[in-house]
Write a protein that holds these residues in place. Sequence first.
Motif, mmCIF file in Angstrom:
data_model
loop_
_atom_site.group_PDB
_atom_site.id
_atom_site.type_symbol
_atom_site.label_atom_id
_atom_site.label_comp_id
_atom_site.label_asym_id
_atom_site.label_seq_id
_atom_site.Cartn_x
_atom_site.Cartn_y
_atom_site.Cartn_z
ATOM 1 N N SER A 34 51.242 27.955 38.467
ATOM 2 C CA SER A 34 50.622 29.268 38.408
ATOM 3 C C SER A 34 51.201 30.102 37.266
ATOM 4 C CB SER A 34 50.822 29.994 39.746
ATOM 5 O OG SER A 34 50.390 31.326 39.677
ATOM 6 N N LYS B 153 49.451 30.909 33.318
ATOM 7 C CA LYS B 153 49.279 32.295 32.847
ATOM 8 C C LYS B 153 49.840 32.456 31.433
ATOM 9 C CE LYS B 153 49.349 34.589 37.403
ATOM 10 N NZ LYS B 153 49.565 33.454 38.323
ATOM 11 N N VAL C 299 36.405 27.843 36.873
ATOM 12 C CA VAL C 299 37.211 28.905 37.489
ATOM 13 C C VAL C 299 37.914 28.415 38.754
ATOM 14 C CG1 VAL C 299 35.422 29.930 38.963
ATOM 15 C CG2 VAL C 299 37.198 31.386 37.987
ATOM 16 N N ILE D 202 41.652 27.091 38.537
ATOM 17 C CA ILE D 202 42.566 28.177 38.148
ATOM 18 C C ILE D 202 42.857 29.066 39.352
ATOM 19 C CG2 ILE D 202 42.873 30.196 36.661
ATOM 20 C CD1 ILE D 202 41.021 28.875 34.625
ATOM 21 N N TYR D 203 41.794 29.452 40.041
ATOM 22 C CA TYR D 203 41.975 30.305 41.216
ATOM 23 C C TYR D 203 42.781 29.592 42.299
ATOM 24 C CZ TYR D 203 40.959 33.020 45.383
ATOM 25 O OH TYR D 203 41.092 33.737 46.548
ATOM 26 N N PHE E 92 46.430 29.841 41.543
ATOM 27 C CA PHE E 92 46.984 31.181 41.683
ATOM 28 C C PHE E 92 47.004 31.627 43.148
ATOM 29 C CE2 PHE E 92 45.654 32.573 37.107
ATOM 30 C CZ PHE E 92 46.443 31.549 36.594
ATOM 31 N N ALA F 84 45.756 37.206 42.867
ATOM 32 C CA ALA F 84 45.156 35.978 42.337
ATOM 33 C C ALA F 84 43.784 36.236 41.723
ATOM 34 C CB ALA F 84 45.046 34.924 43.446
ATOM 35 N N GLU F 85 43.004 37.129 42.321
ATOM 36 C CA GLU F 85 41.646 37.368 41.815
ATOM 37 C C GLU F 85 41.661 37.950 40.407
ATOM 38 O OE1 GLU F 85 37.577 39.921 42.827
ATOM 39 O OE2 GLU F 85 39.118 39.676 44.369
ATOM 40 N N THR G 139 43.150 35.482 37.867
ATOM 41 C CA THR G 139 42.213 34.396 37.590
ATOM 42 C C THR G 139 41.125 34.859 36.641
ATOM 43 O OG1 THR G 139 42.576 33.327 39.735
ATOM 44 C CG2 THR G 139 40.511 32.827 38.607
ATOM 45 N N CYS H 123 42.499 34.928 33.035
ATOM 46 C CA CYS H 123 42.799 33.586 32.533
ATOM 47 C C CYS H 123 41.513 32.805 32.298
ATOM 48 C CB CYS H 123 43.709 32.844 33.515
ATOM 49 S SG CYS H 123 45.419 33.420 33.498
ATOM 50 N N PHE H 124 40.564 32.929 33.223
ATOM 51 C CA PHE H 124 39.257 32.287 33.055
ATOM 52 C C PHE H 124 38.546 32.825 31.815
ATOM 53 C CE2 PHE H 124 34.639 32.741 33.966
ATOM 54 C CZ PHE H 124 34.291 31.392 33.911
#
Length: 403
Positions: A47, A51, A234, A237-238, A241, A253-254, A257, A260-261
Amino acid sequence: MPHSTIMSILRKRLNDFKEVLSSDDIDMTNLRRLCFRGIPDEGGLRSLCWKLLLSYLPLAKVSWSETLRRKRELYKTFIDDLIVMPGEGNNDGERVDVTLHDHPLNLNPDSKWQTYFKDNEVLLQIDKDVRRLCPDISFFQQGTEYPCKAIVNVSGHKRLHHRVQHTVLRSANVERKGLGITKQIAVSVRKAAEDYAPLAEGGEAHWEVLERILFIYAKLNPGQGYVQGMNEIVGPIYHAFACDPDQTWREHAEADTFFCFTNLMGEIRDFFIKSLDEAEFGINSMMNKLTAQVKSNDHEIWLRLHQQELCPQYYSFRWLTLLLSQEFPLPDVMRIWDSLFADENRFCFLIHICCAMILLLRDQLLAGDFATNVKLLQNFPYMDIQIVLSKAAALAGKSLNSP
């Protein structure tokens, strides 16, 4: 290899990561070198490293707190400003009289209702895609610990699934490439309702969170919008996180994410825009590079596929566009992405991985006819991911072994 030896190697790798990440200024060269060989599952390392590798966190740790505060506040603003119901009310909380301002039958392109209806067309596709993400695991149907606060505070109107009707979601054949078999999952009306139903008011399933992330991304990127398959980008990645063992990271996390997405899509957006198919990093260019690499590494396989007119579009379009997220089970996808994100020329390494996949099927491809080979490549058989990555690293002139 003896268990004690394996544990000793793992401890050393964990210490190596700890040493790099404890510095006031992250040494990206060393971090990339470590991550390329795979990020341990322990301690939320993936995680944090993702990032950094996706340029969400700055290299100077002193800036992390302010960066995270600013970005997370910005994401909250996106939710407040972009997920709206026309006629719901103004900023003072007073209900708007639609007869004086706007109404659902207003055909003016500037009408908020017209925008709302167009948004719902996009939302319908997003909703269907996120509901069936990774059907071989239950994670995305489970409830998140941290539902969007706007849902609790504003009567749930930020829950986007309320805006679409699931007239299409009656049955489906969901394909997921995992464990060497194309899994056909028949979804009956009852099963669809049970597995993909939203949670009660005040709660949210993880797929609902992804729905909101993708909707906001589409709203902020109208030139590209939402393209089917972005849900597969996505999702991992989520997952990384939202499964962070550190609650302070998991809670956001939302938002993390989303950014990063967005950064990752900034690099692979050409894959999703048809008008850029012929660009340097467009999908056709990538497929041509893959074909050339197969030819230079194994002319016999290349000739066999060429004679059968088995074009790379039949199988590698999905491999490249979705970063192999549909060809392997989720844990293997995340391991692949460790190397892709860590490689400075990561999309060159993606081609190396795809080439390795073909070369590792050499005997079957040489023995198979057109139909057999198409099926084989479209449903890549289960294979130890380390074998695939080691082969790819060899093609790239790299090593996955510690120095």
